[in-house]
Design a protein around this motif. Structure first.
Motif, PDB file in Angstrom:
ATOM      1  N   ASN A   5       1.019  -1.286   0.089  1.00 51.15           N
ATOM      2  CA  ASN A   5      -0.029  -0.074   0.135  1.00 51.15           C
ATOM      3  C   ASN A   5       0.846   1.324   0.198  1.00 51.15           C
ATOM      4  O   ASN A   5       0.454   2.220  -0.485  1.00 51.15           O
ATOM      5  N   ASN A   6       1.963   1.259   0.616  1.00 55.48           N
ATOM      6  CA  ASN A   6       2.690   2.369   1.083  1.00 55.48           C
ATOM      7  C   ASN A   6       3.415   2.697  -0.448  1.00 55.48           C
ATOM      8  O   ASN A   6       3.471   3.691  -0.926  1.00 55.48           O
ATOM      9  N   ARG A   7       3.828   1.540  -1.115  1.00 55.66           N
ATOM     10  CA  ARG A   7       4.467   1.723  -2.654  1.00 55.66           C
ATOM     11  C   ARG A   7       3.381   2.085  -3.362  1.00 55.66           C
ATOM     12  O   ARG A   7       3.798   3.202  -4.146  1.00 55.66           O
ATOM     13  N   SER A   8       2.238   1.559  -3.446  1.00 56.55           N
ATOM     14  CA  SER A   8       1.238   2.242  -4.548  1.00 56.55           C
ATOM     15  C   SER A   8       0.918   3.690  -4.118  1.00 56.55           C
ATOM     16  O   SER A   8       0.505   4.434  -4.981  1.00 56.55           O
ATOM     17  N   LEU A   9       1.003   4.028  -2.762  1.00 54.91           N
ATOM     18  CA  LEU A   9       0.687   5.544  -2.545  1.00 54.91           C
ATOM     19  C   LEU A   9       2.101   6.242  -2.912  1.00 54.91           C
ATOM     20  O   LEU A   9       1.708   7.458  -3.635  1.00 54.91           O
ATOM     21  N   LEU A  10       3.095   5.871  -2.832  1.00 53.40           N
ATOM     22  CA  LEU A  10       4.241   6.787  -3.172  1.00 53.40           C
ATOM     23  C   LEU A  10       4.029   6.942  -4.691  1.00 53.40           C
ATOM     24  O   LEU A  10       4.248   8.030  -5.271  1.00 53.40           O
TER      25      LEU A  10
END
Length: 110
Positions: A5-10
């Motif tokens: 999720n963090n990677r997608s948000l980034l």
């Protein structure tokens, strides 16, 4: 799961920022000029690294995989050794034998 999720948000944030930046025509032009300048510099650097193996650039820098050049260098080394053996050592032997003969003559005259 949180890591994905963090990677997608980034990635979404980077895409939104890039869209906002490139939405202005002057920013697109700046980016295009910077890209072209960088591309020109990289190509220039790569061209300068390509060495032309002419006789002048090859002098003193033997290629390990150039069999003919290495053979020539080996023959050159053996030629100088052969010259030393023939000229210098033969002259030394002649000089030594001449000195020995002179010593014999001197000892006979005494």
């Amino acid at each position: 799961m949180a890591r994905g999720n963090n990677r997608s948000l980034l990635l979404a944030g980077l895409a939104a920022g890039a869209y906002a930046y490139f939405s202005k025509p002057e920013n697109r032009e700046k980016a295009l000029v910077a890209f072209n300048n960088t591309k020109t510099k990289v190509n220039s650097y790569l061209d300068s690294q390509k060495l032309n193996n002419t006789d002048m650039t090859k002098v003193g820098h033997s290629e390990p995989h150039d069999i003919d050049d290495n053979k020539m260098l080996d023959e050159g080394a053996s030629t100088s050794v052969q010259y030393y053996n023939e000229e210098v050592q033969e002259n030394k032997k002649k000089t030594d034998s001449t000195l020995a003969n002179e010593d014999k003559l001197d000892s006979k005259n005494l």
